[in-house]
Design an enzyme around this catalytic site. Structure first.
Site, PDB file in Angstrom:
ATOM      1  N   ASN A 103       0.819  -1.231   0.000  1.00  0.00           N
ATOM      2  CA  ASN A 103       0.000   0.000   0.000  1.00  0.00           C
ATOM      3  C   ASN A 103       0.849   1.276   0.000  1.00  0.00           C
ATOM      4  O   ASN A 103       0.765   2.105   0.888  1.00  0.00           O
ATOM      5  CB  ASN A 103      -0.985   0.000   1.174  1.00  0.00           C
ATOM      6  CG  ASN A 103      -0.302  -0.068   2.524  1.00  0.00           C
ATOM      7  OD1 ASN A 103       0.860  -0.441   2.626  1.00  0.00           O
ATOM      8  ND2 ASN A 103      -1.014   0.311   3.564  1.00  0.00           N
ATOM      9  N   HIS A 194      -6.156  -9.013   5.115  1.00  0.00           N
ATOM     10  CA  HIS A 194      -6.516  -7.963   6.065  1.00  0.00           C
ATOM     11  C   HIS A 194      -8.041  -8.030   6.191  1.00  0.00           C
ATOM     12  O   HIS A 194      -8.761  -7.657   5.273  1.00  0.00           O
ATOM     13  CB  HIS A 194      -6.039  -6.622   5.502  1.00  0.00           C
ATOM     14  CG  HIS A 194      -6.479  -5.427   6.281  1.00  0.00           C
ATOM     15  ND1 HIS A 194      -5.608  -4.676   7.033  1.00  0.00           N
ATOM     16  CD2 HIS A 194      -7.683  -4.843   6.418  1.00  0.00           C
ATOM     17  CE1 HIS A 194      -6.271  -3.677   7.595  1.00  0.00           C
ATOM     18  NE2 HIS A 194      -7.532  -3.749   7.234  1.00  0.00           N
ATOM     19  N   ASP A 304       3.757  -5.560  11.743  1.00  0.00           N
ATOM     20  CA  ASP A 304       2.898  -4.519  11.149  1.00  0.00           C
ATOM     21  C   ASP A 304       3.528  -3.132  11.367  1.00  0.00           C
ATOM     22  O   ASP A 304       2.821  -2.150  11.633  1.00  0.00           O
ATOM     23  CB  ASP A 304       1.465  -4.582  11.693  1.00  0.00           C
ATOM     24  CG  ASP A 304       0.465  -3.834  10.802  1.00  0.00           C
ATOM     25  OD1 ASP A 304       0.880  -3.283   9.758  1.00  0.00           O
ATOM     26  OD2 ASP A 304      -0.721  -3.791  11.158  1.00  0.00           O
TER      27      ASP A 304
HETATM   28 ZN   LIG Z   1      -3.522  -4.696   7.867  1.00  0.00          ZN
END
Ligand SMILES: [Zn+2]
Length: 418
Positions: A103, A194, A304
């Site tokens: 992303n 996700h 993360d």
């Molecule tokens: Zn995520």
């Protein structure tokens, strides 16, 4: 060149012994237990020309950590983090292999973009970076990514990702998702999900149901609720009971979801410094995730790592910087407070993610493995101060916290990188 690391406590998911590790160039060529280590061997080891010798004085030596889930922010967001600052942060945290999510701006949805990023990361000679490729084109959720399309059209593959993921958002189009899963299964690449469409619990069940009969290797990212952990546990048991089932399932949890809760998020600022996706949960969720890590329902600790500028963080960007505190936080919560053995902890941080990603040359300390090594002082107590982070992202919820266990040195592909 030969490197001899002697007088270490060598620990990985399977081993715990005192002894010596020998590296020749980029490969571990010997692991010798202290009992069988004799003087003749020592002379023999040291008499082979250029040789670096490190005395560990009993420090812990383990396999370099493997992170299945980090955000390196390039291209497009270098104000938050650069390839170099993120790689240095990874090395400082003991990580030698990292998958960075897609992303970015633009999103990584082609082989060319992924390969370009990997090539730049390789040139830094710090860690082994594998860019994840997105599932849909431009991460917009309506068409397969160029990469998946080129597989369908049987074009030449120039970069094979270790993982596919749309991390940051869920995918609403079931048919598209299923098609992606089928392609991922042909490539034998895990697909990291996700899950947050209609909430984490419903989304977790939904994605597992979509994946049934696709033969996909499904990986659930950042499981954070008691219910979602329960779903993964039940579905894994079902798969095991039915035998080869058209689906394999793994899951990860983050250091922040096992160490912090929603009350702390409020204190930090639920919409600012305490904000993360998925959000910090109630105490009972936190306990359930730790339980799921203990019984093998959740396979992996993934950071993360989500660096932001102070400005972005104060304006609601979700996520925490995580690479440099991961080991110490997990050591505190899992080993310190919940009786995980060091072996169990290292399985979660190294052996299991390496296995899921199909990296058979790393994840443990053994002859013939890649020389990815992390050296840790398990006794050392330190106070988190994000000012000292290599990462540009200073957005940590742990500032001021005392932790025990510090990564002192990291060797990646035979080279000292921290
Ligand atoms: Zn995520």
């Amino acid at each position: 060149m030969r490197t001899v690391l002697y007088n270490y406590q060598i620990v990985d998911a399977d081993t715990c012994l005192n002894g010596t590790v020998v590296i020749d160039d980029k490969i571990i060529t010997d692991v010798i237990s202290a009992d069988s280590f004799n003087y003749a061997q020592k002379i023999d080891l040291l008499s082979t020309g250029a040789c670096m010798v490190l005395n560990g004085n009993g420090l812990c030596l383990t396999s370099g950590f493997v992170d299945m889930h980090a955000h390196f922010r390039e291209p497009g967001f270098s104000q938050k983090e650069t390839l170099e600052s993120a790689s240095l942060a990874a090395a400082a945290g003991g990580y030698t292999t990292v998958c960075c999510m897609a992303n970015t701006k633009p999103p990584i949805d082609t082989m060319e973009a992924a390969l370009a990023l990997r090539t730049r990361a390789c040139e830094l000679e710090l860690i082994d970076l594998y860019p994840v490729i997105s599932i849909t084109k431009k991460m917009q959720g309506n068409k397969l990514s160029e990469f998946l399309q080129s597989v369908e059209e049987q074009k030449q593959i120039t970069y094979m990702p270790l993982l596919l993921s749309e991390d940051g958002r869920d995918i609403a189009d079931k048919e598209l998702y299923r098609r992606a899963m089928r392609i991922a299964s042909v490539l034998n690449i895990p697909l990291s999900c996700h899950c947050d469409l209609d909430g984490e619990d419903a989304a977790t069940q939904r994605v597992i149901d979509i994946a049934k009969n696709t033969n996909c290797r499904l990986h659930i990212a950042h499981v954070s609720t008691k219910k979602a952990a329960g779903i993964v546990r039940r579905e894994k048991a079902g798969i095991k009971a039915r035998g080869a089932d058209g689906l394999s399932l793994t899951a990860e949890a983050t250091p922040h979801h096992i160490s912090l809760n929603d009350r702390l998020a409020k204190k930090l600022g639920a919409e600012t410094n305490g904000k993360v996706a998925p959000p910090l949960r109630a105490g009972r969720d936190r306990t359930a995730i730790i339980e799921a890590l203990k019984d093998g329902t959740i396979d992996v600790i993934a950071t993360d790592h989500a660096p932001h500028t102070m400005f972005d963080k104060e304006n609601g960007s979700p996520g925490f910087t995580g690479l440099e505190t991961s080991f110490a936080v997990c050591n505190k919560v899992l080993a310190g407070e919940n009786n995980f053995s060091l072996k169990q902890l290292l399985a979660l941080m190294s052996a299991n993610p390496a296995r899921i990603l199909g990296l058979n040359d790393r994840g443990k300390i053994a002859k013939g493995m890649r020389a990815d090594i992390t050296i840790i002082d398990l006794e050392k107590t330190w106070t988190v101060d994000s000012y000292n982070f290599k990462s540009r992202g200073k957005n940590t919820p742990y500032n001021g916290m005392m932790l025990t266990g510090k990564v002192l040195r990291t060797i990646s592909d035979g080279k000292i990188v921290y």
